[in-house]
Design an enzyme around this catalytic site. Structure first.
Site, PDB file in Angstrom:
ATOM      1  N   ASP A 190      12.938  34.225 -24.599  1.00 38.28           N
ATOM      2  CA  ASP A 190      13.255  34.100 -26.020  1.00 38.28           C
ATOM      3  C   ASP A 190      14.773  34.195 -26.200  1.00 38.28           C
ATOM      4  OD1 ASP A 190      11.605  34.418 -28.791  1.00 38.28           O
ATOM      5  OD2 ASP A 190      13.534  35.457 -28.917  1.00 38.28           O
ATOM      6  N   HIS A 203      21.964  24.682 -38.498  1.00 44.69           N
ATOM      7  CA  HIS A 203      20.865  24.173 -37.671  1.00 44.69           C
ATOM      8  C   HIS A 203      21.271  23.156 -36.612  1.00 44.69           C
ATOM      9  CE1 HIS A 203      17.400  26.285 -39.345  1.00 44.69           C
ATOM     10  NE2 HIS A 203      18.103  26.304 -40.464  1.00 44.69           N
ATOM     11  N   ASP A 207      20.259  23.539 -32.763  1.00 42.08           N
ATOM     12  CA  ASP A 207      19.628  22.560 -31.865  1.00 42.08           C
ATOM     13  C   ASP A 207      20.454  22.388 -30.589  1.00 42.08           C
ATOM     14  OD1 ASP A 207      17.587  22.135 -33.609  1.00 42.08           O
ATOM     15  OD2 ASP A 207      18.243  20.143 -34.283  1.00 42.08           O
ATOM     16  N   GLU A 234      12.412  29.088 -30.578  1.00 42.63           N
ATOM     17  CA  GLU A 234      13.409  29.472 -29.571  1.00 42.63           C
ATOM     18  C   GLU A 234      12.751  30.130 -28.352  1.00 42.63           C
ATOM     19  OE1 GLU A 234      12.853  30.857 -32.490  1.00 42.63           O
ATOM     20  OE2 GLU A 234      13.414  32.985 -32.544  1.00 42.63           O
TER      21      GLU A 234
END
Ligand SMILES: [Mg+2]
Length: 322
Positions: A190, A203, A207, A234
């Protein structure tokens, strides 16, 4: 910006009548003259392999699966029908189109061949142009369905396998390891404080972060059976068949270092000034009938402990079957 978008093979959208380049064709016939004619016909366009018996055809197809099989129906020993049936039974070869070549055969034979999974049927003596066109048609269909299969198991952002692909691979590898009494390990991964990362940098950078993390980890994977996949958001997973706990911990530490070494700034992280990951490792020696869900649960639990213990680290456990 790096991303793992799938490259479309050139010939997919080009001239629909052009031959599918780089395809491989396996020609199976017990008559040398037929093999010779077909070999000459295709050798400049495709990679051509030949076999003179059903048994040889099956072993060639297994070792190096072709994109298409041209299969003689009548051969001494194993018949074409039997070869086709066995190709269609094996998951590794079931998607290879089979075109039957046959002398005078009955409607009944033709129906049985199509029933056995044949894609097409060509009568001998054949016209070379007709054979070429039919072969190319099947190769084009095969290229398109291969592409669809690839898209269906690929995560578009990172280019890694997606969750569906992970689930089916886990199931397969778990059973394979159980059958062969081999250990199997799973790493849950994670990205630390990813929501804060998105809040701070936006964002598109989020990405970029995910695809960079994915390719950094991917560069540490080289055994063919190992699988790195995006589990969702994620979260990533790394499946390591034939790997005991010690090896899995080593791999997890390697992945952790690879992501830290990317040195992607993360002002919102309390672990480090850069993007880090938390990892949970679980290893098992599965027995027949055990559920792979136990491995997922254990790795997930270890990931939780890694986060609770301060993130940017590896926690691990070995599970024993009940
Ligand atoms: Mg024959």
């Amino acid at each position: 910006m790096k991303s793992g978008f799938i490259d479309l093979p050139d010939d997919i959208e080009e001239d629909a009548l052009a031959p599918v380049r780089r395809s491989s064709v396996l020609i199976v016939d017990d008559q040398a003259a037929v093999l010779q004619t077909l070999y000459q016909l295709f050798k400049d366009t495709y990679e051509v392999f030949v076999a003179t018996s059903g048994a040889q055809a099956l072993s060639r197809a297994k070792v190096n699966p072709p994109d298409l099989v041209l299969l003689d129906m009548v051969m001494p020993g194993m018949t074409g029908m039997e070869v086709c049936r066995q190709l269609k039974e094996d998951p590794e070869t079931q998607n290879i189109p089979v075109i039957f070549l046959t002398g005078n055969c009955s409607v009944d034979d033709e129906a049985r061949a199509l029933d056995a999974g044949a894609a097409d049927f060509i009568s001998k003596p054949f016209n070379p142009r007709i054979v070429s066109v039919r072969v190319n048609t099947q190769l084009r269909l095969k290229a398109k369905s291969d592409l669809l299969r690839r898209i269906a198991r690929t995560d578009a952002l990172t280019g890694l396998g997606n969750r569906r692909h992970f689930n089916s691979t886990l199931f397969k590898e778990w059973r394979r390891c159980a059958r062969n009494s081999l250990p199997i390990s799973l790493v849950f991964i994670d990205v630390d404080f990813f929501k804060r990362f998105n809040d701070i940098y936006g964002h598109p950078m989020g990405d970029y972060c995910l695809s960079s993390v994915a390719s950094a980890m991917k560069s540490r994977m080289w055994r063919p059976a190992d699988l790195l996949a995006r589990f969702g958001g994620e979260e990533f997973v790394c499946l390591l068949p034939e790997t005991p706990l010690k090896g899995a911990i080593h791999k997890a530490q390697e992945l952790e270092a690879a992501v830290r070494d990317l040195a992607i700034s993360h002002e919102g992280s309390s672990v480090a000034p850069v993007v880090t990951i938390s990892l949970g490792v679980a290893a098992a020696l599965p027995a027949q009938g055990d559920d792979p869900e136990t491995l997922i649960d254990a790795a997930d639990r270890m990931l939780y402990e890694s986060k609770a213990g301060g993130r940017g680290q590896v926690r691990s456990v070995e599970i024993t079957s009940a």
